[in-house]
Design a protein around this motif. Structure first.
Motif: not given
Length: 626
Positions: A16, A272, A286-287, A289, A301-305
């Protein structure tokens, strides 16, 4: 049959990345200009989100990084008060730790990038602050001209993390690079010229990413102090986020500089990317994985917020979503008290209320006061010189005008006694007073460049916005000592980068000085600021003008001397306000300002503005009849 069990070093874990950017020394949830709490800003509220994000990652057996993407030093009185205190400390005394570094140490930052505004006080002052940095400070595209010069930052850094979910996997190595706009050399030329040079951001990011990969990094994180811009790389881009994201070898990017909030539906990226607003309004997250297998570490995989610290209710009121962190409040308590005391020091008086709610369509008395102070300070400096024999003008621009900084970001100073916080409110940048000799043709182009602040308006139209939000409000120069109109039926003559895009266009009408038309050959001396004459805002016509040598005086000091009566009242104070919008038959436009402006609508000409209510973003919407 026995099922095959994967090795214990193979599997997926969480990295993270937590990011801040463009803090501008908003370390606490406090507005020193207005001397009140401000729930919409502050690293102290982000600190609570940081702690929560770390705890959640730990519960998932993941690892975290905390980084800052620059422009952290300049912008709030708590940062400048500490710099002033450091200058007053004897050279043999190490001096106190700057509150910015205290905050970064308290929160345990892992890497710091630099932005253009971090150089506003020069390399020596920056080095003094960064000597107490708790981690690596990175700038990958600024280089010393002389190899022997020591710069207070490194080129890149490598961070290592263990992923608890994969205890037998090798350490995860994350390379960090950081780039800032090459225009930094223009904006602070008087502080940097001859000492450093700045490489193109995309070129630097490409080279440094490759070097970090060659050094064995599994991932590369780019701290890119730059806005979105175009997708195709152009040499010396100021906003180059898109081509940096597309750079091979870079896995994740933190954006900044333009104070946007990303992710956003208008901007889609294949990697991301976060840009967490400004002034501590959002925490970027930014997560990643990451999977470890036979080929090493890979992003699966990834996730941005971007997580906000506050939100607005249906009436536009700002409400905090997270508390201030007690540990950070304690760490900054002394600096906070010192700043409040400094900001409350009396300096003089103003006979009228000073506010910037109408700065783009009406009179701004704060600008008028600043213009008079500049003029009063410069007149004695020019006595007996050729520049002093020319007609004198004073160029000023607003510092607080809403926009991306929000509906609370306006100057609003009551008539009567003034203190240091009011002066800082009028002049939020640490600029010095400079002057230039210019001819009438250059003067007209200067005004045309400023007039690009507005959208083109068709006669009879009723649905256009007045202000072009892609233009920076601090580049709207008003030249006091002149009289002129701005005709919005015309397209802008110049682009925001200073290029002529409509050669036949002329928005500036009826340009006069003391009732006489300004002809191209007529010469003037103009008082302005160091940022503008160093190239800030891309006013290219000023680079052809003749600089006038002056003693070093900050514009804030000039304002203090003026309101204290140490300088005589300037004749400019009795001159009419210099500009107005030309009448445009049947046209109505929308303008946005702070909701407090409702108290001052009677200052506008009768029938000019119609109250349209407060928007969900907290701005007062006005319909203006041109």
């Amino acid at each position: 049959m026995t099922e095959f069990a994967p090795p214990k070093w193979e599997g997926t874990g969480l990295l993270r990345i937590l990011a801040t950017t463009d803090l501008h020394s908003n370390l606490l949830s406090y507005d020193y200009y207005a001397d009140r709490m401000d729930p919409g800003v502050g690293l102290s509220r982000l600190a609570s989100l940081i702690a929560e994000a770390r705890q959640d990652a730990e519960a998932l057996n993941g690892a975290t990084l905390l980084v800052d993407n620059g422009d952290a030093l300049q912008g709030s009185p708590i940062g400048e008060t500490a710099l002033q205190a450091d200058r007053e400390t004897p050279a043999d005394d190490g001096g106190a730790i700057h509150p910015l570094m205290s905050a970064f140490s308290t929160l345990g930052y892992d890497a710091l990038g630099l932005g253009n505004h971090d150089f506003n006080y020069g390399l020596t002052a920056l080095g003094s602050v960064l000597r107490d940095a708790p981690c690596a400070v990175v700038c990958s595209n600024m280089h010393a001209i002389e190899p022997a010069r020591d710069l207070p930052f490194c080129n890149t850094t490598i961070l290592e993390r263990r992923i608890a979910a994969l205890p037998e996997a090798p350490v995860l190595r994350i390379g960090v690079l950081s780039v800032l706009p090459p225009q930094t050399m223009i904006w602070d030329a008087h502080l940097l010229q001859g000492k450093v040079w700045v490489q193109d951001m995309v070129q630097a990011a490409t080279s440094r990413a490759a070097e970090l990969r060659e050094a064995g990094c599994d991932l590369v994180l780019a701290l890119a102090h730059t806005g979105v811009g175009g997708s195709d790389p152009v040499p010396e881009m100021e906003n180059a986020l898109c081509p940096i994201v597309a750079t091979s070898g870079i896995d994740a990017v933190i954006g900044g500089h333009t104070h946007l909030v990303l992710p956003h539906p208008d901007h889609a990226f294949a990697k991301p990317v976060v840009m967490p607003g400004a002034h501590g309004s959002h925490l970027g997250q930014i997560d990643l994985h990451v999977r470890h297998g036979a080929e090493g570490w890979q992003v699966e995989t990834w996730r941005a917020s971007a997580k906000p610290i506050a939100r607005r209710d249906a009436w536009g009121k700002l409400t905090p979503l997270t508390p201030e962190d007690p540990g950070l409040l304690q760490a900054l308590a002394e600096a906070h008290a010192q700043t409040q005391a400094q900001m409350k020091k009396p300096v003089g008086q103003s006979a009228s209320r000073l506010h910037s709610y109408f700065t783009f369509f009406g009179q701004d008395r704060g600008l008028a006061l600043s213009a008079c102070a500049q003029m009063a300070a410069i007149r004695p400096m020019l006595e007996g010189t050729e520049a002093g024999r020319l007609p004198l003008l004073s160029a000023v621009s607003p510092g607080k005008f809403g926009g991306r900084s929000g509906p609370e970001s306006y100057t609003d100073i009551a008539a009567g006694d003034l203190c240091m916080r009011n002066v800082a409110d009028l002049q939020i940048f640490p600029n010095t007073l400079w002057a230039v000799t210019i001819n009438g043709a250059q003067l007209r182009d200067w005004l045309e460049m400023s007039a690009g602040m507005f959208n083109q308006i068709a006669p009879g139209s009723s649905d256009s916005e007045l202000v072009n939000l892609d233009r920076a409000g601090h580049n709207f120069d008003v030249l006091f000592g002149l009289e002129y109109e701005i005709d919005l039926s015309q397209p802008p003559r110049f682009s925001s980068s200073g290029l002529v895009i409509n050669p036949a266009a002329s928005r500036v009408r009826n340009l006069c000085h003391n009732g006489e038309d300004v002809v191209d050959s007529r010469e003037f001396t103009v008082a302005t600021n160091s940022y503008r004459l160093s190239g800030g805002g891309n006013f290219k016509m000023l680079q052809e003008a003749i600089p006038v040598p002056l003693p070093s005086v900050t514009i804030r000091d000039a304002i203090c001397s003026y309101v204290a009566g140490q300088l005589p009242q300037d004749a400019l104070a009795k001159a009419p306000y210099p500009w107005r919008l030309s009448p445009l038959a049947g046209a109505k436009v929308t303008a946005f300002t702070g909701p407090v402006a409702r108290s001052y609508l009677d200052e506008l000409p009768t029938g000019l503005a119609e109250d349209q209510g407060v928007t969900p973003h907290g701005f007062l919407k006005l319909r203006l009849c041109l």
